[in-house]
Design a protein around this motif. Structure first.
Motif, PDB file in Angstrom:
ATOM      1  N   VAL A   1       5.194  -5.191 -32.050  1.00  0.00           N
ATOM      2  CA  VAL A   1       4.259  -4.424 -32.880  1.00  0.00           C
ATOM      3  C   VAL A   1       4.884  -3.098 -33.325  1.00  0.00           C
TER       4      VAL A   1
ATOM      5  N   TRP B   1       5.074 -14.810 -32.538  1.00  0.00           N
ATOM      6  CA  TRP B   1       4.842 -14.397 -31.153  1.00  0.00           C
ATOM      7  C   TRP B   1       3.398 -14.717 -30.753  1.00  0.00           C
ATOM      8  N   ALA B   2       2.460 -14.549 -31.678  1.00  0.00           N
ATOM      9  CA  ALA B   2       1.066 -14.900 -31.382  1.00  0.00           C
ATOM     10  C   ALA B   2       0.949 -16.397 -31.117  1.00  0.00           C
TER      11      ALA B   2
ATOM     12  N   SER C   1       5.314  -7.804 -26.505  1.00  0.00           N
ATOM     13  CA  SER C   1       4.304  -7.667 -27.562  1.00  0.00           C
ATOM     14  C   SER C   1       4.301  -6.264 -28.148  1.00  0.00           C
TER      15      SER C   1
ATOM     16  N   ILE D   1       5.485 -11.302 -35.751  1.00  0.00           N
ATOM     17  CA  ILE D   1       4.240 -11.075 -35.022  1.00  0.00           C
ATOM     18  C   ILE D   1       3.427 -12.372 -34.948  1.00  0.00           C
TER      19      ILE D   1
ATOM     20  N   PHE E   1       5.391  -9.921 -20.856  1.00  0.00           N
ATOM     21  CA  PHE E   1       4.779 -10.329 -22.122  1.00  0.00           C
ATOM     22  C   PHE E   1       4.167  -9.139 -22.857  1.00  0.00           C
TER      23      PHE E   1
ATOM     24  N   MET F   1       2.262 -17.078 -27.650  1.00  0.00           N
ATOM     25  CA  MET F   1       1.324 -16.632 -26.618  1.00  0.00           C
ATOM     26  C   MET F   1       0.131 -17.593 -26.502  1.00  0.00           C
TER      27      MET F   1
END
Length: 142
Positions: A23, A42-43, A19, A39, A15, A46
Motif C-alpha cells: 500500500v 495481493w488481495a 500488505s 494491490i 502478511f 490473501m
C-alpha cells in the motif's frame, strides 16, 4: 502443536507488513505503474489463503474430532459445488447495457452474472433463515 499460536501470530505479522509495504508503494507511485495491479493480486492471494485456511482447518479439526463427520463435510462441499454449477448453467451472460467502453468477453459476462446470482441467492437465503428462525422460535416459546 505448542507453537501453533506463535506461528500464526508471526505469519499474520508478516502478511500485515507485506500488505503495508504494498500500500505504501502504491501511495508513493500515486497508484500508477502497475501498483494497483499489485494491490489487487495481493488481495487475491490473501483471499485464497484465507479460504484455504478455513477449508483445511475445518477438514483437520473434523478429521481429528469426528472422522465420520468427514463424509458430512464432503457432502456439504459437493452441495456447494452443485449449487454453483447450477447457477453458472442458468446465468445468461448478457452484454452490459449502456457500457461506454468495449464489452467484456462472453466468459467474463457469464462469470459476472453467476457471482451476482449467487449473491442474490445467499442474500435471499439469509433473509429467509432470519424469518423462519423467528417463526420457529416464536412457536417453540409458546
Amino acid at each position: 502443536m505448542k507453537n501453533y499460536g506463535k506461528i500464526l501470530k508471526w505469519l499474520m505479522v508478516i502478511f500485515i507488513l507485506i500488505s503495508v509495504g504494498i500500500v505504501v508503494k502504491g501511495f508513493a507511485t500515486d497508484f500508477a505503474g502497475g501498483s494497483v495491479d499489485m494491490i489487487m493480486n495481493w488481495a487475491y492471494v490473501m483471499v485464497i489463503l484465507a479460504i484455504a485456511g478455513v477449508v483445511l482447518g475445518t477438514v483437520l479439526v473434523t478429521a481429528i474430532n469426528d472422522p465420520k463427520g468427514l463424509l458430512k463435510l464432503i457432502g456439504v462441499c459437493v452441495g456447494i459445488v452443485a449449487v454453483c454449477g447450477a447457477v453458472y448453467a442458468i446465468s445468461a451472460g448478457a452484454p452490459a447495457i449502456g457500457l461506454s467502453v468495449e464489452q467484456p468477453d462472453a466468459s467474463t459476462l457469464k462469470l459476472t452474472d453467476t457471482v451476482l446470482n449467487l449473491t442474490y441467492l445467499a442474500a435471499g437465503g439469509a433473509v429467509l433463515s432470519i424469518i423462519l428462525g423467528e417463526i420457529i422460535s416464536a412457536i417453540r416459546n409458546k
